[in-house]
Enzyme design. Structure first.
Site, PDB file in Angstrom:
ATOM      1  N   ASP A 148      12.955   3.429 -22.951  1.00  0.00           N
ATOM      2  CA  ASP A 148      11.165   3.940 -22.548  1.00  0.00           C
ATOM      3  C   ASP A 148      10.805   4.294 -23.957  1.00  0.00           C
ATOM      4  O   ASP A 148      12.145   3.443 -24.868  1.00  0.00           O
ATOM      5  CB  ASP A 148      10.980   5.022 -21.500  1.00  0.00           C
ATOM      6  CG  ASP A 148       9.562   4.307 -21.016  1.00  0.00           C
ATOM      7  OD1 ASP A 148       9.664   3.186 -20.420  1.00  0.00           O
ATOM      8  OD2 ASP A 148       8.416   4.518 -21.530  1.00  0.00           O
ATOM      9  N   ASP A 149      10.109   4.202 -23.982  1.00  0.00           N
ATOM     10  CA  ASP A 149       9.097   4.799 -25.525  1.00  0.00           C
ATOM     11  C   ASP A 149      10.586   5.707 -25.857  1.00  0.00           C
ATOM     12  O   ASP A 149      11.365   6.256 -25.599  1.00  0.00           O
ATOM     13  CB  ASP A 149       7.875   5.411 -25.261  1.00  0.00           C
ATOM     14  CG  ASP A 149       7.655   5.703 -26.412  1.00  0.00           C
ATOM     15  OD1 ASP A 149       8.056   5.165 -27.775  1.00  0.00           O
ATOM     16  OD2 ASP A 149       6.001   5.542 -26.151  1.00  0.00           O
TER      17      ASP A 149
ATOM     18  N   ASP B 193       3.784  -1.971 -22.496  1.00  0.00           N
ATOM     19  CA  ASP B 193       2.600  -0.966 -22.592  1.00  0.00           C
ATOM     20  C   ASP B 193       1.832  -0.961 -23.335  1.00  0.00           C
ATOM     21  O   ASP B 193       2.081  -2.139 -23.882  1.00  0.00           O
ATOM     22  CB  ASP B 193       2.923   0.347 -22.517  1.00  0.00           C
ATOM     23  CG  ASP B 193       3.152   1.250 -21.569  1.00  0.00           C
ATOM     24  OD1 ASP B 193       1.857   1.641 -21.118  1.00  0.00           O
ATOM     25  OD2 ASP B 193       3.377   2.596 -21.956  1.00  0.00           O
TER      26      ASP B 193
ATOM     27  N   SER C 175       2.448  -3.614 -18.745  1.00  0.00           N
ATOM     28  CA  SER C 175       1.724  -2.226 -17.881  1.00  0.00           C
ATOM     29  C   SER C 175       0.186  -2.596 -17.799  1.00  0.00           C
ATOM     30  O   SER C 175      -0.179  -2.061 -17.340  1.00  0.00           O
ATOM     31  CB  SER C 175       1.617  -1.083 -19.166  1.00  0.00           C
ATOM     32  OG  SER C 175       2.972  -1.036 -18.510  1.00  0.00           O
TER      33      SER C 175
ATOM     34  N   ASP D  51       0.365   7.176 -14.403  1.00  0.00           N
ATOM     35  CA  ASP D  51       2.210   7.352 -14.519  1.00  0.00           C
ATOM     36  C   ASP D  51       2.281   8.675 -13.410  1.00  0.00           C
ATOM     37  O   ASP D  51       1.338   9.475 -12.889  1.00  0.00           O
ATOM     38  CB  ASP D  51       2.348   8.119 -15.829  1.00  0.00           C
ATOM     39  CG  ASP D  51       2.182   6.958 -17.129  1.00  0.00           C
ATOM     40  OD1 ASP D  51       2.029   5.958 -16.773  1.00  0.00           O
ATOM     41  OD2 ASP D  51       2.395   7.573 -18.635  1.00  0.00           O
TER      42      ASP D  51
HETATM   43  C1  GLA Z   1       2.816   4.415 -20.716  1.00  0.00           C
HETATM   44  C2  GLA Z   1       3.095   4.182 -19.312  1.00  0.00           C
HETATM   45  C3  GLA Z   1       4.381   5.254 -19.050  1.00  0.00           C
HETATM   46  C4  GLA Z   1       5.488   5.421 -20.311  1.00  0.00           C
HETATM   47  C5  GLA Z   1       4.774   5.807 -21.762  1.00  0.00           C
HETATM   48  C6  GLA Z   1       5.808   5.762 -22.539  1.00  0.00           C
HETATM   49  O1  GLA Z   1       1.543   6.237 -20.451  1.00  0.00           O
HETATM   50  O2  GLA Z   1       2.727   4.192 -18.419  1.00  0.00           O
HETATM   51  O3  GLA Z   1       5.491   5.064 -18.190  1.00  0.00           O
HETATM   52  O4  GLA Z   1       5.687   4.412 -20.878  1.00  0.00           O
HETATM   53  O5  GLA Z   1       3.616   5.224 -22.202  1.00  0.00           O
HETATM   54  O6  GLA Z   1       5.103   6.565 -23.589  1.00  0.00           O
END
Ligand code: GLA
Length: 434
Positions: free
Chosen positions: A79-80, A158, A190, A219
């Protein structure tokens, strides 16, 4: 212009609208870093949990060696906070060199050698939610190509730091760009979560044409409040959401937090059961190196996984909401079978809920039911009253087989079965459970 040339020119100029990538005909399953590991980049002090290639390799080893892969958990998703804060000289995204010294391609090859797949994360704004370089419109093509060059299998796009107008362009553009790489890359959007998740702002028909799955809502956090809030939102909006889902296009209520800290045993069983009813992607965000055997048993429950993965891909619905705090959910499955979940919102004691199959719209005679958590089987006549004991914040989940012989005539009359081949199927549990 020669007519054939005209046809060709039109075909080349027509925008590629449908996401016809043939991927994710059943909801994807795997592991995703975000909920449990967030943006922990402190590898000096927290080497086991920081976002680094070691974390993904550790989890890949667990999926591969601990029986997860055979059950369908095949994705490892970054992920991030994976990238360097600067692009390389050619303008491409690059992994943080300290935390991913081997680079993403080496990681994806490591996974592929084990029959696993790699997912990666980007954002359509100037920055990701965590403040790393984003993929705004002018970077869509180059980043899609970079992910393909790295042999990535899935991409989550995202929406932080982008507005509605940019999203309207960016999400379809990325779909086209991923397709154009020629590599099958599943696409998680997203977009709806940034537009409130509901029409008229969200167009689920279009989403189904451009994305394989999409986050509709906020989230998930490691708490029962968060899980319950998500359950409530998804089923309150089921009339909008259920028609949007199907093979290749899924609503995503976010990760499974089973195996973390916030859910009790009962609540963990509830999350697993209702994610299966929702035909939701099953991405665990937990520590597979230290997971308890009880959490593992819930996540590895074959019956529930098979319900989640049912090939018809019909998202289930809440069919009863009792004032006393009991809900009943139903998901139609292939071969005329179904899954039923009885859920208690109560906080007093195991509640003895009394009902009958006919009250739940099963009216074709005698059914075989199997409790998927205890594996106990029973035979139930549609009109008979039965009682299920549902623990506070917990569930009872049943796999309901199609009616047994005595009621077959009814089925033939209704035109639901064509012959004895179907009948044999209808009465059998899926082969993997025999
Ligand atoms: C958003 C997304 C999460 C995650 C974060 C990462 O909030 O909805 O699922 O990917 O960013 O910073």
């Amino acid at each position: 212009m020669h007519p054939a040339a005209l046809v060709l020119a039109l075909a080349l100029s027509a925008p590629a609208l449908a996401l016809d990538n043939g991927l994710m005909l059943t909801p994807p399953m795997g592991w995703l870093a975000w909920e449990r590991y967030r943006c922990d980049i402190d590898c000096a002090n927290d080497p086991k949990n920081c976002i680094s290639e070691n974390l993904f390799i550790d989890m890949a080893d667990r999926l591969y060696e601990d029986g997860w892969k055979e059950l369908g958990y095949s994705f490892i998703n970054i992920d991030d906070c994976w990238s360097s804060k600067v692009r390389d000289k050619q303008g491409r995204l690059q992994a943080d060199p300290k935390r991913f010294p081997g680079g993403i391609l080496k990681l994806s090859r490591y996974l592929h050698e084990r029959g696993l797949k790699l997912g990666i994360y980007g954002d359509m704004g100037t920055l990701t939610c965590g403040g790393y370089p984003g993929t705004p419109l002018d970077k869509v093509k180059i980043d899609a190509q970079t992910f393909a060059d790295w042999e990535v299998d899935m991409f989550k796009y995202d929406g932080c730091y982008s507005n509605a107008t940019e999203q309207e362009k960016g999400y379809p553009a990325m779909s086209v760009a991923l397709n154009a790489t020629g590599r099958p890359i599943a696409y998680s959007c997203s977009w709806p979560a940034y537009q409130g998740g509901l029409p008229p702002k969200v167009n689920y028909t279009e989403l189904g044409q451009i994305c394989n799955l999409w986050r509709n809502y906020g989230d998930i956090e490691d708490s029962w409040d968060s899980v319950l809030n998500i359950i409530n939102w998804f089923f309150e909006n089921q009339d909008v959401l259920t028609p949007a889902a199907g093979p290749g296009k899924w609503n995503d209520p976010d990760m499974l937090v089973i195996g973390d800290f916030g859910l009790s045993y009962e609540q963990s069983r509830t999350q697993m059961a209702l994610w299966a009813i929702m035909a939701a992607p099953l991405f665990m965000s937990n520590d597979l190196r230290t997971i308890s055997s009880s959490a593992r048993a819930i996540l590895q429950n074959k019956m529930i996984i098979s319900i989640n993965q049912d090939q018809l891909g019909i998202q289930g619905r809440r069919i009863v909401k009792e004032k006393i705090g009991i809900d009943v959910y139903l998901r139609p499955l292939s071969h005329n079978c179904s899954a039923l979940v009885f859920f208690s919102r109560r906080s007093d004691m195991p509640y003895r809920y009394s009902t009958s199959l006919s009250k739940l719209n099963f009216t074709a005679g005698v059914y075989k039911v199997m409790d998927v958590y205890s594996n106990k089987e029973d035979t139930l006549k549609d009109s008979s009253t039965f009682v299920v004991s549902i623990n506070p914040t917990g569930v009872v989940m049943w796999y309901v087989s199609a009616p047994a012989k005595p009621s077959l005539r009814h089925f033939f009359k209704a035109g639901k079965l064509r012959g004895y081949d179907d009948y044999d199927h209808a009465n059998a549990l899926p082969a993997s459970f025999l």
